[in-house]
Motif scaffolding. Structure first.
Motif, PDB file in Angstrom:
ATOM      1  N   TYR A  20     -11.541   7.413   2.047  1.00 47.14           N
ATOM      2  CA  TYR A  20     -11.508   7.353   0.501  1.00 47.14           C
ATOM      3  C   TYR A  20     -11.337   5.873  -0.223  1.00 47.14           C
ATOM      4  O   TYR A  20     -10.996   4.942   0.553  1.00 47.14           O
ATOM      5  CB  TYR A  20     -10.143   7.892   0.159  1.00 47.14           C
ATOM      6  N   GLN A  67       0.043   1.887 -12.341  1.00 41.94           N
ATOM      7  CA  GLN A  67      -0.694   3.076 -12.634  1.00 41.94           C
ATOM      8  C   GLN A  67      -0.790   3.611 -11.216  1.00 41.94           C
ATOM      9  O   GLN A  67      -0.422   2.980 -10.125  1.00 41.94           O
ATOM     10  CB  GLN A  67      -1.968   2.851 -13.210  1.00 41.94           C
ATOM     11  N   ALA A  68      -1.076   4.984 -11.044  1.00 42.66           N
ATOM     12  CA  ALA A  68      -1.321   5.601 -10.105  1.00 42.66           C
ATOM     13  C   ALA A  68      -2.590   5.419  -9.361  1.00 42.66           C
ATOM     14  O   ALA A  68      -3.511   4.944  -9.941  1.00 42.66           O
ATOM     15  CB  ALA A  68      -1.326   7.096 -10.114  1.00 42.66           C
ATOM     16  N   PRO A  69      -2.838   5.349  -8.249  1.00 46.30           N
ATOM     17  CA  PRO A  69      -4.181   5.280  -7.413  1.00 46.30           C
ATOM     18  C   PRO A  69      -4.924   6.344  -8.030  1.00 46.30           C
ATOM     19  O   PRO A  69      -4.609   7.694  -8.124  1.00 46.30           O
ATOM     20  CB  PRO A  69      -3.672   5.563  -5.976  1.00 46.30           C
ATOM     21  N   LEU A 108      -7.924   0.329  -3.132  1.00 44.01           N
ATOM     22  CA  LEU A 108      -7.323   0.512  -1.821  1.00 44.01           C
ATOM     23  C   LEU A 108      -8.057   1.623  -1.075  1.00 44.01           C
ATOM     24  O   LEU A 108      -8.892   2.646  -1.532  1.00 44.01           O
ATOM     25  CB  LEU A 108      -6.000   1.398  -2.236  1.00 44.01           C
ATOM     26  N   LEU A 118      -8.759   8.122  -7.496  1.00 45.57           N
ATOM     27  CA  LEU A 118      -9.629   8.414  -6.344  1.00 45.57           C
ATOM     28  C   LEU A 118     -11.110   8.318  -7.092  1.00 45.57           C
ATOM     29  O   LEU A 118     -11.410   8.689  -8.088  1.00 45.57           O
ATOM     30  CB  LEU A 118      -9.483   9.650  -5.874  1.00 45.57           C
ATOM     31  N   MET A 164      -6.518  -3.267  -8.025  1.00 46.34           N
ATOM     32  CA  MET A 164      -6.210  -3.208  -6.771  1.00 46.34           C
ATOM     33  C   MET A 164      -7.185  -2.203  -5.993  1.00 46.34           C
ATOM     34  O   MET A 164      -6.951  -1.003  -6.667  1.00 46.34           O
ATOM     35  CB  MET A 164      -4.970  -3.127  -6.266  1.00 46.34           C
ATOM     36  N   ALA A 171       0.732  -1.182   0.079  1.00 46.68           N
ATOM     37  CA  ALA A 171      -0.077   0.019  -0.030  1.00 46.68           C
ATOM     38  C   ALA A 171       0.908   1.197   0.286  1.00 46.68           C
ATOM     39  O   ALA A 171       2.003   1.252   0.501  1.00 46.68           O
ATOM     40  CB  ALA A 171      -0.930   0.044   1.333  1.00 46.68           C
ATOM     41  N   PHE A 187      -3.281   4.390   4.200  1.00 42.79           N
ATOM     42  CA  PHE A 187      -4.025   3.411   3.622  1.00 42.79           C
ATOM     43  C   PHE A 187      -3.998   1.668   3.899  1.00 42.79           C
ATOM     44  O   PHE A 187      -3.039   1.468   4.808  1.00 42.79           O
ATOM     45  CB  PHE A 187      -3.053   3.251   2.095  1.00 42.79           C
ATOM     46  N   GLY A 188      -5.156   1.024   3.644  1.00 42.97           N
ATOM     47  CA  GLY A 188      -5.210  -0.121   4.026  1.00 42.97           C
ATOM     48  C   GLY A 188      -4.496  -1.047   2.889  1.00 42.97           C
ATOM     49  O   GLY A 188      -3.949  -0.545   1.993  1.00 42.97           O
ATOM     50  N   PRO A 189      -4.158  -2.389   3.231  1.00 41.64           N
ATOM     51  CA  PRO A 189      -3.331  -3.252   2.346  1.00 41.64           C
ATOM     52  C   PRO A 189      -3.855  -3.544   0.948  1.00 41.64           C
ATOM     53  O   PRO A 189      -3.263  -3.940  -0.093  1.00 41.64           O
ATOM     54  CB  PRO A 189      -3.171  -4.493   3.073  1.00 41.64           C
ATOM     55  N   TYR A 191      -9.933   4.076  -3.569  1.00 40.40           N
ATOM     56  CA  TYR A 191      -9.031   4.182  -4.607  1.00 40.40           C
ATOM     57  C   TYR A 191      -9.105   3.151  -5.488  1.00 40.40           C
ATOM     58  O   TYR A 191      -9.211   1.894  -4.847  1.00 40.40           O
ATOM     59  CB  TYR A 191      -7.466   4.606  -4.347  1.00 40.40           C
ATOM     60  N   GLN A 238      -6.510   1.177  -8.299  1.00 40.75           N
ATOM     61  CA  GLN A 238      -5.158   1.219  -8.816  1.00 40.75           C
ATOM     62  C   GLN A 238      -4.855   0.021  -9.831  1.00 40.75           C
ATOM     63  O   GLN A 238      -4.997  -1.092  -9.238  1.00 40.75           O
ATOM     64  CB  GLN A 238      -3.961   1.268  -7.753  1.00 40.75           C
ATOM     65  N   PHE A 251       5.159   8.451  -5.380  1.00 35.76           N
ATOM     66  CA  PHE A 251       4.072   9.110  -6.211  1.00 35.76           C
ATOM     67  C   PHE A 251       4.286  10.665  -5.490  1.00 35.76           C
ATOM     68  O   PHE A 251       4.269  10.749  -4.527  1.00 35.76           O
ATOM     69  CB  PHE A 251       2.871   8.549  -5.749  1.00 35.76           C
TER      70      PHE A 251
END
Lengths: 111, 115
Positions: free
Chosen positions: B33, B41-43, B90, B45, B88, A42, B106-108, B35, B37, A87
């Motif tokens: 939140y 790539q980027a997370p 998140l 929202l 994924m 994460a 963030f969670g896993p 997200y 992913q 990031f």
């Protein structure tokens, strides 16, 4: 909305210093955050700049220049465990400070 | 330890079969939140809750819904998963941001596979 650009890859050797740049185009920009993400993991928070200037946290420093719409993350005394994706993320001016992430920079630290 | 927990960690579903992902937090943060992913790539929202106030990102597909029954729990519902929804997911939390503070926890993540 916001868009943020950063290099896709950076390679450096153990013990070196590396700088990851981030430029942004925004509306409603409030501050710049940096997150680290290892493969399969994460994102974890590294730093946040609301004001222009340098913020230092141990081996990591982050810089923001609002007038240049530019920031960077500086990593010193690189270690193998620093190999990860980094990031930059722009925080909005909304009450929840929503983040828009850049595309990420894959840092590889070589022995 | 205070944390953000996501269940399940891995979820496999069939094309078009509804799926629910869950997130819980022991941080007592008022903002949560979700997200998405995708690989390399980027997370991105999808939406967030500020207390009970729901905020949808403009480009989040209608196929994605969320519920927050209380401070600790938040759910992501995907009504009709498509192959493009494999990613994924998140969950993150934050306390109310101040001028100089803005950290998300963030969670896993839950890795969703759509067959």
């Amino acid at each position: 909305g916001q868009s943020l650009e950063q290099p896709s890859e950076v390679t450096a050797v153990e013990g070196a210093i590396v700088q990851i740049n981030c430029t942004y185009q925004t509306s409603g920009f409030y501050g710049l955050s940096w997150y680290q993400q290892h493969d399969g993991g994460a994102p974890t928070f590294l730093s946040y700049n609301a004001l222009d200037g340098l913020e230092e946290t141990g081996r990591f420093s982050s810089f923001l220049s609002r007038s240049d719409s530019y920031g960077y993350l500086l990593l010193q005394e690189l270690q193998m465990k620093d190999s990860a994706s980094y990031f930059c993320a722009g925080a909005s001016s909304g009450s929840a400070r929503q983040l828009t992430f850049g595309s990420g920079t894959q840092l590889t630290v070589l022995p | 330890d205070a944390m953000v927990i996501q269940n399940p960690r891995y979820q496999v579903t069939q094309f078009g079969k509804p799926v629910t992902l869950s997130c819980s937090q022991t941080l007592n943060h008022n903002v949560m939140y979700w997200y998405q992913q995708k690989s390399s790539q980027a997370p991105k929202l999808l939406f967030h809750y500020y207390d009970k106030d729901f905020n949808n990102e403009a480009d989040t597909p209608d196929n994605f819904q969320s519920r927050r029954p209380n401070t600790s729990f938040c759910f992501l519902d995907i009504r009709s998963p498509g192959l493009g929804d494999a990613a994924m997911y998140l969950c993150a939390t934050s306390r109310e941001a101040s001028y100089s503070y803005n950290e998300q926890f963030f969670g896993p993540g839950t890795r969703l596979t759509v067959l």
